[in-house]
Scaffold this active site. Structure first.
Site, short mmCIF file in Angstrom:
data_model
loop_
_atom_site.label_atom_id
_atom_site.label_comp_id
_atom_site.label_asym_id
_atom_site.label_seq_id
_atom_site.Cartn_x
_atom_site.Cartn_y
_atom_site.Cartn_z
N ALA A 172 0.91 -1.20 -0.15
CA ALA A 172 -0.17 -0.23 -0.16
C ALA A 172 1.12 1.43 -0.44
O ALA A 172 2.06 1.19 0.06
CB ALA A 172 -0.71 -0.25 1.61
N GLY A 192 0.78 -5.34 1.11
CA GLY A 192 -0.50 -4.92 0.16
C GLY A 192 -0.53 -5.40 -1.03
O GLY A 192 -0.77 -6.27 -1.87
N1 CAA Z 1 4.65 3.46 -0.91
C1 CAA Z 1 5.03 4.35 -0.88
N2 CAA Z 1 6.19 4.62 -1.76
C2 CAA Z 1 6.85 3.55 -1.73
C3 CAA Z 1 6.67 1.97 -1.60
C4 CAA Z 1 5.62 2.56 -0.64
N3 CAA Z 1 4.90 1.23 -0.55
N4 CAA Z 1 7.74 1.36 -1.34
C5 CAA Z 1 8.52 1.85 -2.31
N5 CAA Z 1 8.36 3.20 -3.04
C6 CAA Z 1 8.80 4.29 -3.05
C7 CAA Z 1 10.02 4.71 -2.67
O1 CAA Z 1 10.06 5.32 -1.59
C8 CAA Z 1 11.00 5.15 -3.38
O2 CAA Z 1 10.84 6.55 -3.65
P1 CAA Z 1 11.40 7.48 -3.91
O3 CAA Z 1 12.27 7.75 -5.23
O4 CAA Z 1 10.73 9.51 -3.96
O5 CAA Z 1 13.11 7.87 -3.05
C9 CAA Z 1 10.64 4.42 -5.15
O6 CAA Z 1 9.57 3.78 -4.56
C10 CAA Z 1 11.76 3.21 -4.78
O7 CAA Z 1 11.99 3.05 -3.55
P2 CAA Z 1 13.18 1.88 -2.51
O8 CAA Z 1 14.29 3.36 -3.30
O9 CAA Z 1 12.82 2.27 -1.22
O10 CAA Z 1 13.81 0.92 -4.09
P3 CAA Z 1 14.72 0.02 -3.36
O11 CAA Z 1 15.67 -1.04 -4.46
O12 CAA Z 1 15.44 0.55 -2.58
O13 CAA Z 1 13.95 -0.51 -2.05
C11 CAA Z 1 12.41 -1.85 -1.48
C12 CAA Z 1 12.96 -1.74 -2.55
C13 CAA Z 1 12.80 -3.11 -0.24
C14 CAA Z 1 10.86 -2.43 -1.62
C15 CAA Z 1 11.74 -1.00 -0.26
O14 CAA Z 1 10.80 0.33 -0.82
C16 CAA Z 1 10.35 -0.54 0.73
O15 CAA Z 1 10.57 -1.05 1.66
N6 CAA Z 1 9.66 -0.33 0.88
C17 CAA Z 1 8.25 -0.93 1.07
C18 CAA Z 1 7.45 -1.57 1.64
C19 CAA Z 1 6.48 -1.46 2.75
O16 CAA Z 1 6.31 -1.71 3.69
N7 CAA Z 1 5.04 -3.05 1.91
C20 CAA Z 1 3.73 -2.83 2.75
C21 CAA Z 1 2.90 -1.43 3.42
S1 CAA Z 1 2.09 -1.18 4.04
C22 CAA Z 1 0.79 -2.14 2.87
O17 CAA Z 1 0.99 -2.90 2.03
C23 CAA Z 1 -0.17 -2.29 4.63
C24 CAA Z 1 -1.44 -3.33 3.96
O18 CAA Z 1 -1.68 -4.76 4.13
C25 CAA Z 1 -2.49 -3.04 2.44
#
Ligand code: CAA
Length: 263
Positions: free
Chosen positions: A71, A114
């Site tokens: 999400a 998500g």
């Molecule tokens: N929401 C919003 N933006 C996100 C995102 C998310 N879930 N995941 C990645 N992005 C964005 C980053 O902020 C980044 O944006 P900028 O370039 O503007 O800084 C861009 O996407 C690229 O991401 P990273 O630089 O972090 O890429 P990476 O390769 O270093 O890491 C990753 C990849 C491990 C997936 C890391 O992005 C990450 O940990 N993301 C979050 C994952 C997460 O916690 N997901 C759960 C969300 S909560 C949920 O889903 C609740 C539910 O049950 C419905």
């Protein structure tokens, strides 16, 4: 929808190539983070494809690099509990799980939070060898909100579910396969075509039988055995009222391949 049409959504691409369609999540800059608008569009597209009798199976993918990183955290960070309750953020995902035709996830790269829950709502999951599936919500101070705590243990068992939920670390495609979460692991560059091939295979089958098989299997997760068996039995009898049952059985007896119309 007409054949080979890319229909105009802002956060997804929809390509219909009857008898299958492919929905591609398309927010690459944020790793396909699932904004409310994206989820609304996936719901709308699935609603249209459900109503389109030319489409008999659908592939859902995030493309070559990532399935979805969860999400959209920027959309949620400052929300209150009341905001979340009133806009029913994850309740809106129920339409995806209710899609009546075979829905096949093609997962490359991260399917987190998500994103993983979205893949788990699909009927089959084809994973590229780059895939990483997990529920990192614990790292954000929350828990999964779109079915993760329920669908993981039902498929992978309690201890694997606890591991991903409590440690927040994803599993590899190979481990997901061993846990029964994923049907097949293929080289990442083959994931989408492999899923489309399977979708075409599913699309050749009798559509009404596919619909009832899907409903009956999903019932198994929600009802006691006797109730599930009753649903199965009624659907089994009902299918004898369809042209496809006559076609399927006569084709077998005449040693030819059945051609199913969904009637
Ligand atoms: N929401 C919003 N933006 C996100 C995102 C998310 N879930 N995941 C990645 N992005 C964005 C980053 O902020 C980044 O944006 P900028 O370039 O503007 O800084 C861009 O996407 C690229 O991401 P990273 O630089 O972090 O890429 P990476 O390769 O270093 O890491 C990753 C990849 C491990 C997936 C890391 O992005 C990450 O940990 N993301 C979050 C994952 C997460 O916690 N997901 C759960 C969300 S909560 C949920 O889903 C609740 C539910 O049950 C419905």
């Amino acid at each position: 929808m007409a054949d080979d049409t890319a229909v105009g959504y802002e956060n997804i691409l929809v390509e219909v190539s009857a008898p299958i369609a492919t929905i591609t999540l398309n927010r690459p800059k944020v790793l396909n983070a699932l904004s409310p608008d994206l989820i609304r569009e996936v719901n709308e597209a699935l609603g249209e494809l459900d109503a389109d009798s030319n489409v008999r199976a659908v592939v859902l993918t995030g493309g070559a690099r990532v399935f979805a990183a969860g999400a959209d955290i920027s959309d949620m960070a400052d929300r209150t509990a009341v905001d979340q309750l009133q806009r029913d953020q994850t309740g809106r995902w129920a339409g995806i799980a209710a899609f009546s035709k075979p829905l096949i996830a093609a997962v490359n790269g991260y399917a987190l939070g998500g994103g993983c829950e979205l893949a788990l709502m699909c009927d089959l999951i084809i994973a590229g060898d780059s895939a990483r599936l997990g529920q990192p919500e614990i790292n954000l101070g929350i828990i999964p909100g779109a079915g993760g705590t329920q669908r993981w243990p039902r498929t992978a068992g309690k201890h694997a579910a606890m591991e991903v939920m409590l440690l927040g670390a994803p599993v590899t495609a190979r481990r997901a396969y061993e846990l029964g979460l994923v049907n097949k692991v293929v080289p990442a560059e083959m994931t989408i075509t492999a899923a489309q091939r399977i979708a075409r295979q599913a699309a050749e089958k009798a559509p009404l039988a596919a619909r009832m098989a899907k409903e009956a299997v999903l019932k198994a997760f929600e009802t006691p055995l006797a109730e599930g068996l009753a649903v199965e039995r009624k659907s089994f009898y009902f299918l004898f009222s369809t042209e496809d049952q006559k076609e399927g059985m006569h084709a077998f007896l005449e040693k030819r391949r059945g051609v199913f119309k969904g009637k």
